[in-house]
Design a protein around this motif. Sequence first.
Motif, PDB file in Angstrom:
ATOM      1  N   ARG A 132      29.431 -24.073  -4.620  1.00  0.00           N
ATOM      2  CA  ARG A 132      28.676 -25.118  -4.385  1.00  0.00           C
ATOM      3  C   ARG A 132      29.743 -26.033  -3.256  1.00  0.00           C
ATOM      4  NH1 ARG A 132      29.205 -27.394  -8.813  1.00  0.00           N
ATOM      5  NH2 ARG A 132      30.891 -29.223  -8.602  1.00  0.00           N
ATOM      6  N   ASP A 133      28.889 -26.398  -2.246  1.00  0.00           N
ATOM      7  CA  ASP A 133      30.047 -27.419  -1.205  1.00  0.00           C
ATOM      8  C   ASP A 133      29.609 -28.770  -1.268  1.00  0.00           C
ATOM      9  OD1 ASP A 133      27.850 -26.306   1.946  1.00  0.00           O
ATOM     10  OD2 ASP A 133      27.393 -27.457  -0.020  1.00  0.00           O
ATOM     11  N   GLY A 134      30.219 -29.560  -0.438  1.00  0.00           N
ATOM     12  CA  GLY A 134      30.203 -30.979  -0.374  1.00  0.00           C
ATOM     13  C   GLY A 134      28.788 -31.306  -0.033  1.00  0.00           C
ATOM     14  N   ALA A 135      27.864 -30.962   0.558  1.00  0.00           N
ATOM     15  CA  ALA A 135      26.770 -31.013   1.040  1.00  0.00           C
ATOM     16  C   ALA A 135      25.678 -30.563  -0.400  1.00  0.00           C
ATOM     17  CB  ALA A 135      26.117 -30.164   2.241  1.00  0.00           C
ATOM     18  N   LYS A 136      26.122 -30.422  -1.385  1.00  0.00           N
ATOM     19  CA  LYS A 136      25.218 -30.088  -2.522  1.00  0.00           C
ATOM     20  C   LYS A 136      24.399 -28.781  -2.178  1.00  0.00           C
ATOM     21  CE  LYS A 136      26.684 -33.727  -4.275  1.00  0.00           C
ATOM     22  NZ  LYS A 136      27.776 -33.946  -5.476  1.00  0.00           N
ATOM     23  N   ARG A 137      24.845 -27.907  -1.456  1.00  0.00           N
ATOM     24  CA  ARG A 137      24.163 -26.400  -1.235  1.00  0.00           C
ATOM     25  C   ARG A 137      24.909 -25.586  -2.233  1.00  0.00           C
ATOM     26  NH1 ARG A 137      25.161 -24.945   5.065  1.00  0.00           N
ATOM     27  NH2 ARG A 137      27.142 -25.689   4.277  1.00  0.00           N
ATOM     28  N   SER A 138      24.187 -24.671  -2.915  1.00  0.00           N
ATOM     29  CA  SER A 138      24.772 -23.650  -4.009  1.00  0.00           C
ATOM     30  C   SER A 138      24.275 -22.535  -3.897  1.00  0.00           C
ATOM     31  CB  SER A 138      24.587 -24.477  -5.339  1.00  0.00           C
ATOM     32  OG  SER A 138      23.273 -24.519  -5.732  1.00  0.00           O
ATOM     33  N   GLU A 139      24.781 -21.364  -4.186  1.00  0.00           N
ATOM     34  CA  GLU A 139      24.167 -20.027  -4.230  1.00  0.00           C
ATOM     35  C   GLU A 139      25.111 -19.378  -5.339  1.00  0.00           C
ATOM     36  OE1 GLU A 139      24.116 -18.243  -0.445  1.00  0.00           O
ATOM     37  OE2 GLU A 139      23.015 -16.624  -1.243  1.00  0.00           O
ATOM     38  N   GLY A 140      24.437 -18.441  -5.951  1.00  0.00           N
ATOM     39  CA  GLY A 140      25.310 -17.420  -6.864  1.00  0.00           C
ATOM     40  C   GLY A 140      24.917 -16.054  -6.621  1.00  0.00           C
ATOM     41  N   ARG A 141      26.120 -15.320  -6.423  1.00  0.00           N
ATOM     42  CA  ARG A 141      25.713 -13.842  -6.375  1.00  0.00           C
ATOM     43  C   ARG A 141      26.562 -12.928  -7.589  1.00  0.00           C
ATOM     44  NH1 ARG A 141      23.617 -12.478  -1.287  1.00  0.00           N
ATOM     45  NH2 ARG A 141      23.079 -14.264   0.175  1.00  0.00           N
ATOM     46  N   VAL A 142      26.555 -11.829  -7.504  1.00  0.00           N
ATOM     47  CA  VAL A 142      27.360 -10.780  -8.081  1.00  0.00           C
ATOM     48  C   VAL A 142      27.967  -9.900  -7.101  1.00  0.00           C
ATOM     49  CG1 VAL A 142      27.581  -8.818  -9.800  1.00  0.00           C
ATOM     50  CG2 VAL A 142      26.241 -10.906 -10.319  1.00  0.00           C
ATOM     51  N   VAL A 143      29.332  -9.804  -6.946  1.00  0.00           N
ATOM     52  CA  VAL A 143      29.909  -8.903  -5.705  1.00  0.00           C
ATOM     53  C   VAL A 143      30.932  -7.885  -6.651  1.00  0.00           C
ATOM     54  CG1 VAL A 143      30.016 -10.678  -4.230  1.00  0.00           C
ATOM     55  CG2 VAL A 143      31.908 -10.674  -5.881  1.00  0.00           C
ATOM     56  N   SER A 144      31.117  -6.934  -5.644  1.00  0.00           N
ATOM     57  CA  SER A 144      31.826  -5.577  -6.322  1.00  0.00           C
ATOM     58  C   SER A 144      33.357  -5.936  -6.969  1.00  0.00           C
ATOM     59  CB  SER A 144      31.693  -4.575  -5.329  1.00  0.00           C
ATOM     60  OG  SER A 144      32.691  -4.993  -4.118  1.00  0.00           O
ATOM     61  N   ASP A 145      34.063  -6.657  -5.888  1.00  0.00           N
ATOM     62  CA  ASP A 145      35.558  -7.045  -6.485  1.00  0.00           C
ATOM     63  C   ASP A 145      36.109  -8.200  -5.822  1.00  0.00           C
ATOM     64  OD1 ASP A 145      36.046  -4.494  -3.975  1.00  0.00           O
ATOM     65  OD2 ASP A 145      35.975  -6.586  -3.680  1.00  0.00           O
ATOM     66  N   ALA A 146      37.063  -8.623  -6.060  1.00  0.00           N
ATOM     67  CA  ALA A 146      37.973  -9.988  -5.664  1.00  0.00           C
ATOM     68  C   ALA A 146      37.896 -10.113  -4.111  1.00  0.00           C
ATOM     69  CB  ALA A 146      39.322 -10.112  -6.133  1.00  0.00           C
ATOM     70  N   ALA A 147      38.307  -8.900  -3.509  1.00  0.00           N
ATOM     71  CA  ALA A 147      38.118  -9.176  -2.270  1.00  0.00           C
ATOM     72  C   ALA A 147      37.166  -9.480  -1.512  1.00  0.00           C
ATOM     73  CB  ALA A 147      38.642  -7.749  -1.581  1.00  0.00           C
ATOM     74  N   VAL A 148      35.775  -9.081  -2.025  1.00  0.00           N
ATOM     75  CA  VAL A 148      34.339  -9.264  -1.443  1.00  0.00           C
ATOM     76  C   VAL A 148      34.280 -10.884  -1.830  1.00  0.00           C
ATOM     77  CG1 VAL A 148      31.936  -8.734  -1.403  1.00  0.00           C
ATOM     78  CG2 VAL A 148      33.546  -7.135  -1.560  1.00  0.00           C
ATOM     79  N   ALA A 149      34.620 -11.241  -3.287  1.00  0.00           N
ATOM     80  CA  ALA A 149      34.232 -12.490  -3.447  1.00  0.00           C
ATOM     81  C   ALA A 149      35.166 -13.764  -2.620  1.00  0.00           C
ATOM     82  CB  ALA A 149      34.827 -12.608  -5.059  1.00  0.00           C
ATOM     83  N   ALA A 150      36.281 -13.287  -2.496  1.00  0.00           N
ATOM     84  CA  ALA A 150      37.114 -14.068  -1.613  1.00  0.00           C
ATOM     85  C   ALA A 150      36.402 -14.448  -0.190  1.00  0.00           C
ATOM     86  CB  ALA A 150      38.718 -13.633  -1.336  1.00  0.00           C
ATOM     87  N   SER A 151      36.152 -13.155   0.446  1.00  0.00           N
ATOM     88  CA  SER A 151      35.364 -13.101   1.865  1.00  0.00           C
ATOM     89  C   SER A 151      34.119 -13.920   1.821  1.00  0.00           C
ATOM     90  CB  SER A 151      34.994 -11.730   2.232  1.00  0.00           C
ATOM     91  OG  SER A 151      36.331 -10.943   2.524  1.00  0.00           O
ATOM     92  N   TRP A 152      33.525 -13.909   0.703  1.00  0.00           N
ATOM     93  CA  TRP A 152      32.203 -14.877   0.682  1.00  0.00           C
ATOM     94  C   TRP A 152      32.623 -16.355   0.453  1.00  0.00           C
ATOM     95  CZ3 TRP A 152      28.958 -16.189  -3.657  1.00  0.00           C
ATOM     96  CH2 TRP A 152      27.473 -16.710  -3.188  1.00  0.00           C
ATOM     97  N   ILE A 153      33.620 -16.430  -0.468  1.00  0.00           N
ATOM     98  CA  ILE A 153      34.024 -17.799  -0.408  1.00  0.00           C
ATOM     99  C   ILE A 153      34.601 -18.427   0.709  1.00  0.00           C
ATOM    100  CG2 ILE A 153      35.763 -19.391  -1.696  1.00  0.00           C
ATOM    101  CD1 ILE A 153      35.433 -17.564  -4.006  1.00  0.00           C
ATOM    102  N   ASP A 154      35.304 -17.585   1.539  1.00  0.00           N
ATOM    103  CA  ASP A 154      35.903 -18.107   2.891  1.00  0.00           C
ATOM    104  C   ASP A 154      35.072 -18.316   3.587  1.00  0.00           C
ATOM    105  OD1 ASP A 154      37.640 -16.635   5.468  1.00  0.00           O
ATOM    106  OD2 ASP A 154      37.956 -18.438   4.457  1.00  0.00           O
ATOM    107  N   SER A 155      33.815 -17.668   3.809  1.00  0.00           N
ATOM    108  CA  SER A 155      32.653 -17.786   4.625  1.00  0.00           C
ATOM    109  C   SER A 155      32.145 -19.343   4.496  1.00  0.00           C
ATOM    110  CB  SER A 155      31.669 -16.975   4.542  1.00  0.00           C
ATOM    111  OG  SER A 155      30.716 -16.870   3.335  1.00  0.00           O
ATOM    112  N   TRP A 156      31.902 -19.981   3.543  1.00  0.00           N
ATOM    113  CA  TRP A 156      31.412 -21.073   3.063  1.00  0.00           C
ATOM    114  C   TRP A 156      32.264 -22.147   3.632  1.00  0.00           C
ATOM    115  CZ3 TRP A 156      27.459 -23.344  -0.004  1.00  0.00           C
ATOM    116  CH2 TRP A 156      26.684 -22.216  -0.417  1.00  0.00           C
ATOM    117  N   LEU A 157      33.458 -22.045   4.203  1.00  0.00           N
ATOM    118  CA  LEU A 157      34.440 -22.838   4.631  1.00  0.00           C
ATOM    119  C   LEU A 157      34.593 -22.863   6.299  1.00  0.00           C
ATOM    120  CD1 LEU A 157      37.596 -22.006   2.526  1.00  0.00           C
ATOM    121  CD2 LEU A 157      36.207 -24.190   2.352  1.00  0.00           C
TER     122      LEU A 157
END
Length: 317
Positions: A80-105
């Motif tokens: 969830r970001d400051g604009a109240k946008r939100s999304e959920g996913r299931v990813v394969s590992d921590a590296a993919v999770a970090a990449s997706w989180i970083d993309s929101w920045l």
Amino acid sequence: MPVSATTVGAAVICALLTRPAHADLCAARVELEGDIAVIGQVTAELARLGVERGSPAPGCRGVFAQVESDRDGGIAVAIRDGAKRSEGRVVSDAAVAASWIDSWLHDELDGRAWLLAAPVRVAEASSLPASILVAAAPRDVAPRRISRLSVTVGYEHAWTEDGASAGGIGGTACLGLGKACFGVRGHYLREADRTVGVTAMARGDASVMAIARLPLQAGRMSIAPELGLGFGRMSTRRIDGCEPIANQPTDPNCDPMDPTCMPEPASCMDPNGKVHVGDNFATATFTPRLAASVRIAVPLFDRVWLDGVAGITLAPF
């Protein structure tokens, strides 16, 4: 007003020198919550991407992410970001999770760079050709479809302390909160009719309990210790033998006043030898229940598991 070349050059140099200072004030930061072990893995991967863990500075962009272990071995991520946008996913590992989180920045991303499994900065990966991005995408990344509510229905068989056994149906409904699961459990069991002395009885038991469960992963299986507290109702009723047939004279023409006219004795043809009491006895008792059990769940296919439960239930009164 005319601007000299010296003034323009100074302005450009000033902008280049002050931009890193502004970047430090607005460093990429993310707030993480969820499973401690998963948070540690994702935090390490975010650090490799240059993302700090913590609240964003005032006026700077930041996101909030909830990370947890998925039952199938992946990582569930909700952002969830400051604009109240939100999304959920299931990813394969921590590296993919970090990449997706970083993309929101980063507003400039094309939305596909987070799919790269390699821990590279998303801003750099976004400049790669689309064909490379698609080829590098892990196949097991899918939209998040987590159902925190689990419902179980099945056959139950129980043995009582007096050696009797009972069978019936039971079910649970459990809602996941963090690593634990809280819900309700109920069942109805009925003993086979049995003879007690010269009469017979039928007995049934129904109970409802609040439960708490802590699932632990063992490969693809889930092993969950479970505690329950509630109340139950045990009902018992008497099963009478056959009702005796009224006494009848041996000879229908026999005079009842004749002392030689003797009626036949009363008869009862119950094959089990039970007597007829005729009081329609039935009773029910309500008692508190305390249960402890272990539940083992094996996945069959998507959202369907085969459960086996072994436990003990105490009725102290």
